[in-house]
Design an enzyme around this catalytic site. Structure first.
Site, PDB file in Angstrom:
ATOM      1  N   TYR A   4       3.437   5.582  -2.395  1.00 32.71           N
ATOM      2  CA  TYR A   4       3.774   6.844  -1.723  1.00 32.71           C
ATOM      3  C   TYR A   4       5.288   7.028  -1.663  1.00 32.71           C
ATOM      4  O   TYR A   4       5.782   8.152  -1.791  1.00 32.71           O
ATOM      5  CB  TYR A   4       3.190   6.849  -0.305  1.00 32.71           C
ATOM      6  CG  TYR A   4       1.683   6.907  -0.279  1.00 32.71           C
ATOM      7  CD1 TYR A   4       1.010   8.114  -0.374  1.00 32.71           C
ATOM      8  CD2 TYR A   4       0.924   5.742  -0.174  1.00 32.71           C
ATOM      9  CE1 TYR A   4      -0.377   8.171  -0.356  1.00 32.71           C
ATOM     10  CE2 TYR A   4      -0.461   5.777  -0.157  1.00 32.71           C
ATOM     11  CZ  TYR A   4      -1.105   6.992  -0.254  1.00 32.71           C
ATOM     12  OH  TYR A   4      -2.478   7.041  -0.243  1.00 32.71           O
ATOM     13  N   TYR A  48       0.826  -1.207   0.000  1.00 40.39           N
ATOM     14  CA  TYR A  48       0.000   0.000   0.000  1.00 40.39           C
ATOM     15  C   TYR A  48       0.862   1.260   0.000  1.00 40.39           C
ATOM     16  O   TYR A  48       0.563   2.231  -0.700  1.00 40.39           O
ATOM     17  CB  TYR A  48      -0.914  -0.002   1.230  1.00 40.39           C
ATOM     18  CG  TYR A  48      -1.994   1.050   1.176  1.00 40.39           C
ATOM     19  CD1 TYR A  48      -3.213   0.784   0.558  1.00 40.39           C
ATOM     20  CD2 TYR A  48      -1.805   2.316   1.725  1.00 40.39           C
ATOM     21  CE1 TYR A  48      -4.201   1.745   0.498  1.00 40.39           C
ATOM     22  CE2 TYR A  48      -2.781   3.283   1.671  1.00 40.39           C
ATOM     23  CZ  TYR A  48      -3.983   2.989   1.054  1.00 40.39           C
ATOM     24  OH  TYR A  48      -4.960   3.950   0.986  1.00 40.39           O
TER      25      TYR A  48
END
Length: 588
Positions: free
Chosen positions: A361, A357
């Site tokens: 980022y 996940y």
């Protein structure tokens, strides 16, 4: 130095006065401010409001010290003059009691902070150094012009994204100059190996590829340990309130904006996090994880928090703490606050797990690996470059472990320790050393990857208090004085371990176990830095650097400055150890 509006005659007619004031501003800024002033005239039905805004804008631009298009030569020239001014003050005043306040006034006048130093002499030595002034003046100029551009709405999703185009060009040019300087500078170790500094940097975490790889490795280790403890995994996004945003999402002016800079917004989030962390600690909520800082397209930072909660029943307390300190204290009822200021997400295997996940980022804030476009549809490489320059301009650390885990400094130091030193080391150090090594596999076999999860276990686990950790850095005093005539201070020289060792006493005593605290020294090399023009006369060339060769975090042995000297050709390069003069020695 820029001048404010004092040189404009206030008795001029209205249109002439405004025209003269607008001519003091850069052309792009002048057009924006001129349109705003005209809208203010219509809205308020007077000239006073617009004139006040124009006067404040010109004064703010004068506070930027240099013109928007100031060149590096302009800043170097000003830095040399400031160093001469400081030297003149020191010579004229004589005593430290008079010199330090005078230097403080000089620094304040030029928008820089008085240098922090161990001794008063260190303060004076810095203030008479043109390179010190050059770095500070350039940072001040960049941040103040950026604050002005943000205030004018020139940084947004509808204009220059993340940072102004002027500072993007300036930052890109600086990176190019730094790269060229590194490629022209050679490093020679005691074994006679010769490399360019650019080659050595490519083998350190300054290389975006290696930096991203290490971050992903650490996240994978955190996730593996979290699975062992049955942790709940939570992802939270916290965003400052509207008073930190100069423009709305559509690019229009935000009337609630209070003039805060990205650095001030980040400092606010840090202060709130300190309170939030203490609140959770008082309620015995144990967690660890990683924080990433990203930029909104208007330049305002926001935080992404990936945490592993030891007790899954504490998820409610975690979310309550975030809302208590990041939402409720600052205008929680403003439009969109509940939807956008705090956002929570439970991370499960179906979503790729914690590492999967957070991978996007990390990637989009380092080098854009594996992505083609950002959320706005712009090329990810361009966005990653702008975000990197944004973080560097404002001095914001993009990635930070939070509340636990194992220190990455120890992890990196272990990779400098030779395997022979592990023979008599305590068990935690042996485990950690093996975990930190990446070993190439034999023909047809996979490489043995480094294991950050095992490293965390060897340190004592994710919940261990700092004073109870099994491993920490071994620090030693350095000999000699630094560039500004001060002691060099401490440096890392190995790793200290607390653990059990087994001694064979022989006879009926046999093997005895005892707890010891033992330091194991890392392997250091002595590097001599040679400028390219000197290397030509020495007949030197660059070879291929081995994977364990580094010069990061080394300490320079220099003599203090006694008088102002010509500044280095490149201030950013002058700050780093890679640009020592010929014959100066660095210890690795």
């Amino acid at each position: 130095m820029l001048h404010s509006f004092e040189s404009v005659n206030p008795q001029e007619k209205q249109h002439a006065w405004r025209a003269q004031m607008l001519r003091k501003l850069p052309a792009r800024w002048s057009r924006v401010i001129g349109r705003r002033v005209e809208r203010m005239d219509i809205k308020h039905r007077d000239w006073k409001t617009g004139n006040t805004y124009l006067r404040e804008s010109v004064a703010a631009y004068a506070d930027c010290v240099f013109p928007l298009d100031a060149s590096l030569s302009d800043i170097r020239e000003a830095a040399l003059r400031r160093a001469l001014d400081a030297a003149d003050l020191a010579e004229r005043l004589g005593s430290m009691a008079a010199i330090l306040p005078a230097l403080a006034q000089l620094c304040t006048r030029w928008g820089v902070a008085l240098p922090a130093a161990k001794t008063p002499g260190g303060i004076v030595a810095r203030c008479i150094d043109p390179s010190w002034w050059g770095r500070r003046l350039r940072a001040t100029h960049g941040r103040k012009t950026e604050a002005m551009a943000i205030r004018l709405g020139l940084v947004s999703g509808k204009a220059d994204k993340y940072l102004s185009e002027e500072n993007r060009r300036r930052g890109s040019a600086q990176q190019t100059r730094n790269g060229e300087a590194m490629a022209r500078t050679l490093a020679i170790n005691e074994d006679g190996e010769i490399f360019t500094l650019a080659q050595l940097i490519e083998k350190s975490v300054s290389n975006p590829v290696l930096r991203r790889g290490e971050l992903m490795l650490r996240m994978r280790g955190m996730e593996e340990v979290g699975r062992e403890y049955g942790c709940a995994v939570e992802f939270a996004v916290v965003t400052p309130s509207s008073r930190f945003h100069a423009v709305r999402a559509n690019g229009s002016t935000n009337d609630r904006y209070d003039g805060s800079t990205p650095r001030e917004a980040h400092a606010y989030l840090q202060k709130q996090w300190e309170k939030c962390r203490a609140w959770l600690h008082r309620r015995n909520v144990a967690f660890y994880g990683m924080r990433t800082v990203e930029a909104h397209q208007d330049g305002t930072p926001h935080w992404n928090l990936m945490v592993f909660l030891r007790n899954p029943e504490h998820v409610g307390l975690w979310r309550e703490a975030i809302e208590t300190y990041f939402l409720l204290p600052d205008n929680p009822l403003e439009p969109g606050a509940l939807e956008h200021r705090c956002r929570f997400e439970e991370i499960t295997d179906a979503k790729g797990g914690a590492t999967g996940y957070i991978a996007k980022y990390i990637s989009k804030n380092v080098d854009g690996y594996g992505l083609k476009e950002d959320l706005a549809g712009d090329p990810i490489i361009e966005s990653a470059q702008r975000v990197g320059l944004w973080a560097k301009l404002h001095g914001i650390r993009q990635f930070q472990p939070i509340a636990g885990g194992a220190p990455v400094t120890v992890w990196r130091e272990l990779r400098r320790i030779a395997g022979d030193a592990m023979a008599d080391a305590p068990e935690p150090m042996r485990r950690a050393w093996i975990a930190a090594q990446r070993v190439p596999g034999a023909d047809g076999q996979e490489d043995k990857r480094a294991d950050y999860a095992e490293f965390m276990r060897a340190c004592g686990g994710p919940w261990i208090k700092r004073k109870e950790r099994a491993l920490w850095l071994h620090m030693v005093e350095q000999d000699g004085i630094g560039r500004y005539g001060e002691p060099l201070g401490l440096k890392a020289a190995g790793v200290v371990a607390r653990g059990i060792v087994r001694d064979d006493q022989g006879g009926i005593v046999g093997v005895v176990e005892r707890e010891v605290v033992r330091a194991v020294l890392s392997v250091r090399r002595t590097w001599t830095i040679v400028k390219n023009q000197d290397a030509r006369f020495m007949g030197l060339g660059a070879g291929t650097a081995p994977s364990r060769t580094r010069v990061n975090n080394c300490t320079q042995t220099q003599t203090a400055h006694r008088a102002p000297v010509e500044p280095a050709a490149d201030f950013e390069a002058a700050r780093a150890p890679h640009t020592a003069e010929r014959g100066q020695t660095w210890i690795q």
